[in-house]
Design an enzyme around this catalytic site. Structure first.
Site, PDB file in Angstrom:
ATOM      1  N   HIS A 104      -7.343  19.240  17.111  1.00 22.05           N
ATOM      2  CA  HIS A 104      -7.161  20.509  16.388  1.00 22.05           C
ATOM      3  C   HIS A 104      -5.783  20.474  15.745  1.00 22.05           C
ATOM      4  O   HIS A 104      -4.832  19.949  16.333  1.00 22.05           O
ATOM      5  CB  HIS A 104      -7.260  21.701  17.334  1.00 22.05           C
ATOM      6  CG  HIS A 104      -8.644  21.947  17.859  1.00 22.05           C
ATOM      7  ND1 HIS A 104      -9.670  22.440  17.072  1.00 22.05           N
ATOM      8  CD2 HIS A 104      -9.198  21.748  19.088  1.00 22.05           C
ATOM      9  CE1 HIS A 104     -10.773  22.546  17.799  1.00 22.05           C
ATOM     10  NE2 HIS A 104     -10.519  22.126  19.023  1.00 22.05           N
ATOM     11  N   GLY A 146     -10.058  22.764  23.180  1.00 26.13           N
ATOM     12  CA  GLY A 146     -10.182  21.316  22.977  1.00 26.13           C
ATOM     13  C   GLY A 146      -8.856  20.616  23.065  1.00 26.13           C
ATOM     14  O   GLY A 146      -7.802  21.206  22.784  1.00 26.13           O
ATOM     15  N   ASN A 172     -12.981  23.830  26.664  1.00 24.15           N
ATOM     16  CA  ASN A 172     -14.261  24.381  27.076  1.00 24.15           C
ATOM     17  C   ASN A 172     -15.200  23.247  27.499  1.00 24.15           C
ATOM     18  O   ASN A 172     -15.477  22.388  26.691  1.00 24.15           O
ATOM     19  CB  ASN A 172     -14.866  25.149  25.892  1.00 24.15           C
ATOM     20  CG  ASN A 172     -15.871  26.163  26.352  1.00 24.15           C
ATOM     21  OD1 ASN A 172     -15.931  26.494  27.536  1.00 24.15           O
ATOM     22  ND2 ASN A 172     -16.684  26.643  25.436  1.00 24.15           N
ATOM     23  N   ASP A 174     -14.453  13.916  25.502  1.00 25.84           N
ATOM     24  CA  ASP A 174     -14.482  15.207  24.793  1.00 25.84           C
ATOM     25  C   ASP A 174     -13.239  15.330  23.893  1.00 25.84           C
ATOM     26  O   ASP A 174     -12.632  16.409  23.777  1.00 25.84           O
ATOM     27  CB  ASP A 174     -14.578  16.397  25.758  1.00 25.84           C
ATOM     28  CG  ASP A 174     -15.026  17.677  25.043  1.00 25.84           C
ATOM     29  OD1 ASP A 174     -15.316  17.610  23.835  1.00 25.84           O
ATOM     30  OD2 ASP A 174     -15.077  18.736  25.692  1.00 25.84           O
ATOM     31  N   LEU A 190     -15.160  13.766  15.901  1.00 24.85           N
ATOM     32  CA  LEU A 190     -14.437  13.052  14.839  1.00 24.85           C
ATOM     33  C   LEU A 190     -14.058  13.967  13.676  1.00 24.85           C
ATOM     34  O   LEU A 190     -13.277  13.576  12.812  1.00 24.85           O
ATOM     35  CB  LEU A 190     -15.255  11.860  14.342  1.00 24.85           C
ATOM     36  CG  LEU A 190     -15.339  10.671  15.329  1.00 24.85           C
ATOM     37  CD1 LEU A 190     -16.298   9.607  14.811  1.00 24.85           C
ATOM     38  CD2 LEU A 190     -13.962  10.071  15.585  1.00 24.85           C
TER      39      LEU A 190
HETATM   40  O1  DOR Z   1     -13.047  22.259  24.294  1.00 24.43           O
HETATM   41  C1  DOR Z   1     -13.973  21.961  23.557  1.00 24.43           C
HETATM   42  N1  DOR Z   1     -13.761  21.611  22.278  1.00 24.43           N
HETATM   43  N2  DOR Z   1     -15.221  22.025  24.025  1.00 24.43           N
HETATM   44  C2  DOR Z   1     -16.296  21.869  23.236  1.00 24.43           C
HETATM   45  O2  DOR Z   1     -17.409  21.932  23.707  1.00 24.43           O
HETATM   46  C3  DOR Z   1     -16.125  21.680  21.775  1.00 24.43           C
HETATM   47  C4  DOR Z   1     -14.802  21.079  21.487  1.00 24.43           C
HETATM   48  C5  DOR Z   1     -14.432  21.115  20.022  1.00 24.43           C
HETATM   49  O3  DOR Z   1     -15.269  20.789  19.183  1.00 24.43           O
HETATM   50  O4  DOR Z   1     -13.283  21.430  19.722  1.00 24.43           O
END
Ligand code: DOR
Length: 452
Positions: free
Chosen positions: A320, A335, A289, A316, A75
């Site tokens: 961003h 992410g 990831n 997940d 979040l």
């Molecule tokens: O791709 C990912 N983004 N994997 C993660 O484990 C963390 C996450 C993030 O917080 O952006």
């Protein structure tokens, strides 16, 4: 039809009725209407009398079931509110059919103290879905000393993880598992051995070689899955494995479950709908990831859902900002968004793909995650929550989703409710849509639109 008298529910929204749908009840899918008064389901059946003045939610050709629960939502508040806030993330969740989400602790500051956890729970309490918290396992997610797990557990925190990274030191992981076992809470692992991953930003294989990007092998995930399964088995601790992405991980969990180890596992829609061939575009929107993997890993995740090895779909959801995602591939953060696309992707790939029934979709998107997060029963702790993940029944709190299996829609990152727009499904036509979401009797999504 059954009718019960109810105590007035605290949040006391208007009386509503959901009519014309097929409802997921304890007896399976049945044609029924339902009435919700002051947050509670008070009538369910084919001969329900609609109370005068009730707000009617149309559900013809739709399925009414328990609202979805996401075990894995970033979040971003506190610390990265330009990418997402608790309010915008909760709105995206409601639009995705979720009535509860578990907020991950890799915020700034980290969710490793009662003070910060309380602040998140306070904001979650006034948002459009219920927000639970996964507390950090170690102080600052540094993998060294344990966070105040007992203090956070008193606030109702049920899951503990350093997600964003795995706990690298086996001794620290063992101590944390043991501590969690003693407190009756769950240790959840982001499985990634940093020494083996060696800074790889994509899956190690054909595409890392073609693109000249450092790769991380499947064994970086599998080594930590194996370690944690051994530790959990030895200690009798409860372990939840986050965002599994490799065939070896699925096989290890399958064997561990046969051996009676107390383990549950989740996988994200992007790991069963995309392969690393998407990296051809060199677009960091596909950087995540654990990384996207080749087809045989994707198939193994799907098989893991089909035979019950994987218990839950978890998004997940990782918003961003464009400024960070537009950096060169190896510098951009990993992410992708997930909350508003998870249902359609799961429906398309697993239900329309004949890997599971619609009842099983509710199991992996609602019942199982609610149980894993401890959200399946009401909690009266200082930050209480209502029960999620229950078949629809008279007397239950109305945390519901109405899905339209026939609807199609096209993904447009800039139109999503999330503050960020980093979806890897831009322009893709989806099958199956969320029509309404009802939180504690309040329609927070009506005809696919957020009401607040
Ligand atoms: O791709 C990912 N983004 N994997 C993660 O484990 C963390 C996450 C993030 O917080 O952006």
């Amino acid at each position: 039809m059954t009718i019960i008298q109810t105590a007035r529910y605290d949040m006391a929204p208007d009386t509503i009725a959901i009519v014309g749908g097929v409802v997921l009840t304890e007896e399976g899918l049945v044609r029924a209407d339902l009435v919700i008064e002051h947050g509670l389901i008070t009538a369910l059946g084919t001969d329900v009398v609609l109370p005068e003045g009730a707000t009617v939610l149309e559900a013809k050709d739709c399925i009414v079931g328990p609202g979805f629960v996401d075990l894995h939502t970033h979040l971003r508040e506190p610390g990265k509110e330009q990418a997402e806030t608790i309010a915008t993330g909760a709105r995206a969740a409601a639009l995705g059919g979720y009535t509860a989400v578990v907020a991950m602790p890799n915020t700034d500051p980290v969710l490793d103290s009662a003070f910060v956890v309380r602040a998140v729970l306070d904001l979650g309490a006034v948002s459009t879905c219920e927000v639970a918290v996964a507390g950090a396992i170690t102080v600052g997610r540094k993998g060294e000393s344990l966070a105040p797990i007992a203090e956070l557990a008193k606030l109702g925190v049920q899951l503990f993880t350093d997600d964003g990274s795995g706990v690298q030191h086996g001794g620290v992981a063992r101590r944390a598992l043991d501590y969690c076992r003693g407190l009756g809470v769950t240790y959840a692992e982001h499985c990634e051995d940093n020494a083996i991953a060696a800074g790889g930003v994509v899956h190690e294989g054909e595409w890392s070689a073609k693109l000249g990007l450092p790769g991380q092998p499947a064994s970086a995930e599998e080594a930590m899955v194996a370690r944690d399964l051994l530790l959990a088995g030895e200690l009798g601790a409860r372990l939840h494995l986050l965002h599994l992405s490799t065939s070896g991980s699925v096989e290890l969990v399958r064997q561990a479950k046969h051996a009676g180890i107390n383990v549950t596992a989740e996988a994200a829609p992007h790991h069963f709908t995309l392969t690393d061939a998407a990296l051809e575009s060199y677009d960091a929107v596909f950087k995540v990831n654990p990384p996207l993997r080749p087809e045989h890993h994707v198939q193994a995740i799907i098989d893991g859902f089909a035979d019950g090895t994987i218990d839950a779909v978890a998004t997940d959801h990782a918003p961003h900002t464009p400024e960070t995602k537009d950096l060169p591939f190896d510098e951009a953060p990993p992410g992708m968004l997930g909350l508003e696309t998870a249902f359609s992707l799961t429906f398309e790939r697993l239900v329309l793909g004949a890997k599971m029934s619609i009842e099983q979709l509710f199991a992996v998107m609602s019942m199982n995650p609610a149980r894993i997060a401890g959200l399946d029963a009401a909690s009266s702790r200082p930050y209480g929550h209502t029960p999620h993940g229950k078949p629809v029944a008279v007397g239950n709190v109305a945390n519901l989703v109405v899905i339209d299996p026939e609807a199609t829609w096209t993904v447009e990152g800039s139109s999503l409710a999330s503050l960020a727009a980093n979806t890897p499904y831009e322009g893709r036509t989806m099958h199956g849509a969320i029509r309404h979401t009802v939180l504690r009797g309040e329609p927070v999504v009506l005809e696919g639109k957020a009401t607040r």
